[in-house]
Scaffold this motif. Structure first.
Motif, mmCIF file in Angstrom:
data_model
loop_
_atom_site.group_PDB
_atom_site.id
_atom_site.type_symbol
_atom_site.label_atom_id
_atom_site.label_comp_id
_atom_site.label_asym_id
_atom_site.label_seq_id
_atom_site.Cartn_x
_atom_site.Cartn_y
_atom_site.Cartn_z
ATOM 1 N N LEU A 50 -75.182 17.944 -28.464
ATOM 2 C CA LEU A 50 -73.682 17.885 -27.945
ATOM 3 C C LEU A 50 -73.211 19.473 -28.174
ATOM 4 C CD1 LEU A 50 -72.296 14.493 -28.940
ATOM 5 C CD2 LEU A 50 -73.441 15.030 -26.855
ATOM 6 N N THR A 51 -72.559 19.468 -27.343
ATOM 7 C CA THR A 51 -71.705 20.809 -27.462
ATOM 8 C C THR A 51 -70.375 20.666 -28.276
ATOM 9 O OG1 THR A 51 -70.156 20.534 -25.879
ATOM 10 C CG2 THR A 51 -71.984 21.457 -25.239
ATOM 11 N N THR A 52 -69.714 21.525 -28.839
ATOM 12 C CA THR A 52 -68.740 21.392 -29.731
ATOM 13 C C THR A 52 -67.623 20.494 -29.245
ATOM 14 O OG1 THR A 52 -69.250 23.582 -30.564
ATOM 15 C CG2 THR A 52 -66.990 22.675 -31.252
ATOM 16 N N VAL A 53 -67.389 20.778 -27.778
ATOM 17 C CA VAL A 53 -66.299 20.067 -27.195
ATOM 18 C C VAL A 53 -66.753 18.610 -27.092
ATOM 19 C CG1 VAL A 53 -64.716 19.716 -24.927
ATOM 20 C CG2 VAL A 53 -65.359 21.838 -25.801
ATOM 21 N N GLN A 54 -67.997 18.266 -26.799
ATOM 22 C CA GLN A 54 -68.329 16.880 -26.572
ATOM 23 C C GLN A 54 -68.540 16.500 -28.136
ATOM 24 O OE1 GLN A 54 -72.458 17.981 -24.932
ATOM 25 N NE2 GLN A 54 -71.629 17.109 -22.849
ATOM 26 N N LYS A 55 -68.694 16.962 -29.252
ATOM 27 C CA LYS A 55 -68.471 16.431 -30.417
ATOM 28 C C LYS A 55 -67.372 16.066 -30.936
ATOM 29 C CE LYS A 55 -72.703 18.583 -32.632
ATOM 30 N NZ LYS A 55 -73.052 19.691 -33.672
ATOM 31 N N LYS A 56 -66.276 16.987 -30.488
ATOM 32 C CA LYS A 56 -64.808 16.842 -30.551
ATOM 33 C C LYS A 56 -64.372 15.217 -29.785
ATOM 34 C CE LYS A 56 -60.462 18.250 -31.595
ATOM 35 N NZ LYS A 56 -59.951 16.943 -31.949
ATOM 36 N N SER A 57 -64.677 15.222 -28.577
ATOM 37 C CA SER A 57 -64.242 14.372 -27.880
ATOM 38 C C SER A 57 -65.068 13.084 -28.549
ATOM 39 C CB SER A 57 -64.669 14.436 -26.426
ATOM 40 O OG SER A 57 -64.563 13.224 -25.590
ATOM 41 N N LEU A 58 -66.286 13.033 -28.792
ATOM 42 C CA LEU A 58 -66.779 11.747 -29.279
ATOM 43 C C LEU A 58 -66.065 11.353 -30.688
ATOM 44 C CD1 LEU A 58 -69.182 9.597 -29.159
ATOM 45 C CD2 LEU A 58 -70.582 11.166 -30.242
ATOM 46 N N ASP A 59 -65.803 12.320 -31.429
ATOM 47 C CA ASP A 59 -65.280 12.038 -32.629
ATOM 48 C C ASP A 59 -63.580 11.557 -32.466
ATOM 49 O OD1 ASP A 59 -67.194 12.878 -34.273
ATOM 50 O OD2 ASP A 59 -66.380 14.765 -34.704
ATOM 51 N N ASP A 60 -63.133 11.820 -31.455
ATOM 52 C CA ASP A 60 -61.638 11.430 -31.070
ATOM 53 C C ASP A 60 -61.888 10.023 -30.759
ATOM 54 O OD1 ASP A 60 -60.551 13.805 -31.978
ATOM 55 O OD2 ASP A 60 -60.263 14.480 -29.853
ATOM 56 N N LEU A 61 -62.931 9.497 -29.881
ATOM 57 C CA LEU A 61 -63.233 8.350 -29.500
ATOM 58 C C LEU A 61 -63.278 7.485 -30.467
ATOM 59 C CD1 LEU A 61 -65.113 8.939 -25.854
ATOM 60 C CD2 LEU A 61 -62.975 7.767 -26.341
ATOM 61 N N LYS A 62 -64.375 7.783 -31.211
ATOM 62 C CA LYS A 62 -64.398 6.913 -32.527
ATOM 63 C C LYS A 62 -63.548 6.708 -33.340
ATOM 64 C CE LYS A 62 -69.518 8.277 -33.267
ATOM 65 N NZ LYS A 62 -70.438 8.831 -34.098
ATOM 66 N N THR A 63 -62.544 7.762 -33.467
ATOM 67 C CA THR A 63 -61.108 7.454 -34.494
ATOM 68 C C THR A 63 -60.297 6.404 -33.652
ATOM 69 O OG1 THR A 63 -61.389 9.922 -35.316
ATOM 70 C CG2 THR A 63 -59.172 8.719 -35.459
ATOM 71 N N LYS A 64 -60.356 6.647 -32.333
ATOM 72 C CA LYS A 64 -59.206 5.697 -31.483
ATOM 73 C C LYS A 64 -59.986 4.278 -31.557
ATOM 74 C CE LYS A 64 -57.272 8.796 -28.415
ATOM 75 N NZ LYS A 64 -56.966 9.145 -27.198
ATOM 76 N N ASP A 65 -61.330 4.164 -31.753
ATOM 77 C CA ASP A 65 -62.111 3.005 -31.702
ATOM 78 C C ASP A 65 -61.920 2.245 -32.951
ATOM 79 O OD1 ASP A 65 -63.915 1.051 -30.270
ATOM 80 O OD2 ASP A 65 -65.106 1.408 -32.007
ATOM 81 N N HIS A 66 -61.817 3.133 -34.110
ATOM 82 C CA HIS A 66 -61.505 2.650 -35.330
ATOM 83 C C HIS A 66 -60.066 1.917 -35.358
ATOM 84 C CE1 HIS A 66 -65.123 3.238 -37.559
ATOM 85 N NE2 HIS A 66 -65.117 4.456 -37.192
ATOM 86 N N GLN A 67 -59.195 2.729 -34.655
ATOM 87 C CA GLN A 67 -57.749 2.192 -34.558
ATOM 88 C C GLN A 67 -57.975 0.659 -33.839
ATOM 89 O OE1 GLN A 67 -55.314 5.055 -32.667
ATOM 90 N NE2 GLN A 67 -53.288 3.858 -33.332
ATOM 91 N N VAL A 68 -58.300 0.633 -32.840
ATOM 92 C CA VAL A 68 -58.586 -0.677 -32.204
ATOM 93 C C VAL A 68 -59.151 -1.643 -33.004
ATOM 94 C CG1 VAL A 68 -59.469 -1.836 -30.270
ATOM 95 C CG2 VAL A 68 -58.553 0.449 -29.741
ATOM 96 N N LYS A 69 -60.008 -1.452 -33.840
ATOM 97 C CA LYS A 69 -60.775 -2.461 -34.720
ATOM 98 C C LYS A 69 -59.955 -2.719 -35.781
ATOM 99 C CE LYS A 69 -64.825 -1.021 -36.460
ATOM 100 N NZ LYS A 69 -66.201 -0.428 -36.745
ATOM 101 N N HIS A 70 -58.969 -1.954 -36.370
ATOM 102 C CA HIS A 70 -57.854 -2.004 -37.300
ATOM 103 C C HIS A 70 -57.175 -2.971 -36.687
ATOM 104 C CE1 HIS A 70 -54.922 -1.405 -40.448
ATOM 105 N NE2 HIS A 70 -54.112 -1.130 -39.269
ATOM 106 N N TYR A 71 -56.350 -2.862 -35.274
ATOM 107 C CA TYR A 71 -55.638 -3.908 -34.813
ATOM 108 C C TYR A 71 -56.452 -5.164 -34.835
ATOM 109 C CZ TYR A 71 -52.365 -0.126 -33.491
ATOM 110 O OH TYR A 71 -51.435 0.905 -33.485
ATOM 111 N N LEU A 72 -57.541 -5.225 -34.195
ATOM 112 C CA LEU A 72 -58.310 -6.664 -34.131
ATOM 113 C C LEU A 72 -58.397 -7.255 -35.379
ATOM 114 C CD1 LEU A 72 -60.856 -5.401 -31.411
ATOM 115 C CD2 LEU A 72 -59.058 -6.988 -31.127
ATOM 116 N N PHE A 73 -58.804 -6.330 -36.352
ATOM 117 C CA PHE A 73 -59.104 -7.108 -37.838
ATOM 118 C C PHE A 73 -57.554 -7.706 -38.400
ATOM 119 C CE2 PHE A 73 -62.998 -4.457 -38.341
ATOM 120 C CZ PHE A 73 -63.803 -5.254 -37.788
ATOM 121 N N GLN A 74 -56.504 -6.865 -38.160
ATOM 122 C CA GLN A 74 -55.348 -7.373 -38.520
ATOM 123 C C GLN A 74 -54.856 -8.667 -37.851
ATOM 124 O OE1 GLN A 74 -53.326 -6.029 -40.961
ATOM 125 N NE2 GLN A 74 -55.092 -4.893 -41.333
ATOM 126 N N ALA A 75 -55.397 -8.852 -36.641
ATOM 127 C CA ALA A 75 -55.031 -9.955 -35.774
ATOM 128 C C ALA A 75 -55.853 -11.264 -36.176
ATOM 129 C CB ALA A 75 -55.321 -9.708 -34.310
#
Length: 166
Positions: A50-75
């Motif tokens: 992956l390019t640097t931009v693609q890695k950053k985009s993937l990391d951002d998506l993973k961070t947001k996915d962890h945020q969604v998982k956090h909401y789901l686990f809280q529920a």
């Protein structure tokens, strides 16, 4: 879109999937995270650079996915949490909850049959107030309505009047 996380009230999953899923979807849409539940996060194939931009985009998506998982686990509570075997992504968790609790038509028909029976055998207890009995009656009848039963107000009133204690 609100960024103040302290004011976010996460809907608690109480077993009624249809109601909870709509509340949760609205929350995630408001936070701009619903696409992660719909589309998920796709890891690149092995050996793909992956390019640097693609890695950053993937990391951002993973961070947001962890945020969604956090909401789901809280529920959900611990019992429901332990029923989810694969918790890698929010999409997998959501699909697991949907499959387990969303219910198909047979499950809903079965639940409706149980609710019909509960409605039919409902009677006011000797020590119960009219308000408490009315609340119990409305809980059962509202569950029946939310599961597709045509329940007129007159039918409920007739049942209440018929089953009141002296």
């Amino acid at each position: 879109m609100s960024e103040d996380k302290t004011l976010t009230k996460i809907p608690h999953f109480d077993g009624h999937y249809d109601h909870w899923s709509e509340l949760m979807e609205n929350l995630l849409r408001d936070k701009g995270l619903w696409s992660l539940v719909e589309e998920g996060v796709t890891e690149p194939a092995a050996g793909v650079e992956l390019t640097t931009v693609q890695k950053k985009s993937l990391d951002d998506l993973k961070t947001k996915d962890h945020q969604v998982k956090h909401y789901l686990f809280q529920a959900i509570d611990r019992v429901v949490f332990e029923q989810i075997l694969d918790r890698k992504t929010s999409k997998i968790i959501w699909e697991s909850l949907k499959k387990k609790f969303g219910g198909n038509e047979r499950v809903k028909r079965s639940l409706l049959q149980t609710l019909r029976r509960d409605f039919e055998v409902l009677v006011m207890k000797n020590e119960e107030t009219i308000d408490d009995y009315f609340k119990r009656m409305m809980i059962v009848s509202n569950k029946m309505r939310s599961n597709g039963e045509e329940m007129s107000d007159s039918k409920i009133v007739e049942k209440i009047l018929r089953t009141l204690t002296e």
